[in-house]
Design a protein around this motif. Structure first.
Motif: not given
Length: 158
Positions: A82-97
């Protein structure tokens, strides 16, 4: 970053249902081999042009994004999330966001990512551990430490 040219293509690792994990070591090896096999990217002093650097970096970023998003998408496709939660250092990347946003939209689920200032990585945790060890009087003996990948973060403080 602004990428105007086509990036270099690097391989993407995929896992199987029997082995739901992958490593970036193949990507690192592919980049190393690419650089060794393309001396024309470098000047006489061994420096790559800014354009070559941009294209190599973009190729690596796209490969990493594809691997991460594919793996998460694989799990989303196989369940009722029902949701996607992204955390950690990888979540700081605008490209990955942007990739995470597209994935969540594809599955019509909300995406939760903390603000970039709250997206930390292992470097911060390692630095904190070093600080705590220093406070506890444990001397830095980096050169004599054995490699123990499964070691608990604070085992030496107990």
């Amino acid at each position: 970053l602004n990428f105007k040219d086509k990036p270099f293509y690097f391989p993407r690792a995929r896992f199987t249902d029997q082995q739901p994990a992958f490593s970036f070591s193949g990507l690192k090896t592919a980049v190393s081999h690419y650089l060794k096999n393309h001396p024309e990217l470098f000047d006489v002093e061994g420096n790559a042009s800014d354009a070559a650097r941009r294209m190599i970096c973009r190729g690596v970023m796209e490969s990493v994004a594809d691997m991460l998003v594919w793996q998460v998408g694989h799990f989303l496709a196989g369940g009722d999330y029902r949701a996607l939660v992204i955390g950690g250092g990888v979540s700081a990347s605008q490209f990955l966001r942007r990739h995470w946003e597209r994935l969540a939209a594809d599955y019509r689920i909300p995406l939760f990512i903390p603000p970039p200032q709250h997206c930390t990585d292992n470097g911060a945790m390692v630095a904190y551990t070093g600080w705590k060890m220093a406070l506890a009087g444990i001397p830095p003996a980096i050169d004599s430490l054995a490699v123990e990948p499964a070691l608990s973060l604070f085992k030496s403080l107990v």
